[in-house]
Design an enzyme around this catalytic site. Structure first.
Site, PDB file in Angstrom:
ATOM      1  N   HIS A 150       5.775  -9.920   5.497  1.00  0.00           N
ATOM      2  CA  HIS A 150       5.778  -8.529   4.963  1.00  0.00           C
ATOM      3  C   HIS A 150       5.722  -7.307   6.079  1.00  0.00           C
ATOM      4  CE1 HIS A 150       4.489  -6.047   1.272  1.00  0.00           C
ATOM      5  NE2 HIS A 150       4.117  -5.358   2.531  1.00  0.00           N
ATOM      6  N   GLU A 151       4.761  -7.613   6.783  1.00  0.00           N
ATOM      7  CA  GLU A 151       4.256  -6.547   7.822  1.00  0.00           C
ATOM      8  C   GLU A 151       5.363  -6.521   8.922  1.00  0.00           C
ATOM      9  OE1 GLU A 151       2.331  -4.647   6.896  1.00  0.00           O
ATOM     10  OE2 GLU A 151       1.208  -5.986   5.164  1.00  0.00           O
ATOM     11  N   HIS A 209       8.075  -4.138   7.808  1.00  0.00           N
ATOM     12  CA  HIS A 209       7.904  -2.683   7.526  1.00  0.00           C
ATOM     13  C   HIS A 209       8.318  -2.390   8.874  1.00  0.00           C
ATOM     14  CE1 HIS A 209       5.831  -1.420   4.086  1.00  0.00           C
ATOM     15  NE2 HIS A 209       4.923  -2.592   3.989  1.00  0.00           N
ATOM     16  N   LEU A 230       0.849  -1.153  -0.185  1.00  0.00           N
ATOM     17  CA  LEU A 230      -0.063  -0.153   0.015  1.00  0.00           C
ATOM     18  C   LEU A 230       0.933   1.375  -0.034  1.00  0.00           C
ATOM     19  CD1 LEU A 230      -2.693  -0.992   2.605  1.00  0.00           C
ATOM     20  CD2 LEU A 230      -2.933  -0.903  -0.041  1.00  0.00           C
TER      21      LEU A 230
END
Length: 199
Positions: free
Chosen positions: A161-162, A165, A120
């Site tokens: 993935h998160e 971050h 995103l």
């Protein structure tokens, strides 16, 4: 990460051609709240959560709602400018939104798989990323209770993935040089024009 019918990738608006106007408007409004590539917060390492209470639970609720409205399947706190180690995800559209606080990768299997991912925070970008298929993660829930997640496939990929971050790592860092160059070209082409620039 955001939803896509066949792959665990965050997708560009053009890849949702069948959205009704109300859903599209809600998604666009949600995406405006997500930090985009170039924002230094996306390259910062989040800090461990020390206090569990109403404020944290409210943050998790708001992150879950934003992820849902953005048609996402995962969202990290840093993507909304919050510097604590919190992520939310939901890989089954009918399932509840899960929250992991202070997640730590305890184990990852040797078997790896390469799949397309998007973000995103990187509008319109899709790159191939290789990740372990199976992981075990220790974390806390929104109330501070210890939890252990054993995840495989899409769930494992979204969590990794998160968690990236939360460490300031983007999918651009986990793909090939060629795909990274193409991704940067896409980001330049889709970047909004500076204020005052003529069309």
């Amino acid at each position: 990460m955001a939803s896509r019918a066949d792959e665990p990738a965050e997708v560009a608006e053009s890849e949702h051609p069948t959205l009704d106007p109300e859903t599209r408007a809600r998604r666009d409004a949600a995406l405006r709240l997500v930090r985009k590539h170039g924002d230094p917060v996306l390259r910062s390492r989040a800090l461990a959560v020390a206090e569990f209470g109403d404020a944290l639970q409210d943050q998790i609720r708001r992150m879950g709602q934003l992820m849902h409205e953005a048609l996402g399947i995962g969202l990290a706190a840093t993507q909304v400018g919050l510097m604590n180690r919190v992520l939310v995800y939901r890989v089954d559209s009918d399932g509840p939104i899960a929250a992991l606080v202070n997640p730590e990768l305890e184990w990852s299997g040797d078997e790896r798989e390469t799949m397309e991912e998007g973000c995103l925070s990187l509008p319109g970008v899709l790159v191939e990323v290789e990740r372990p298929i199976h992981v075990r993660v220790r974390a806390r829930d929104e109330r501070g209770e210890a939890i252990l997640i054993e995840a495989s496939g899409l769930e494992a990929r979204v969590i990794q993935h998160e968690m990236d971050h939360l460490d300031g790592v983007l999918i651009l860092d986990r793909t090939t040089r060629e795909q990274r160059k193409e991704a940067m070209r896409t980001l330049r082409e889709t970047a909004p024009a500076p204020l005052g620039a003529s069309a």
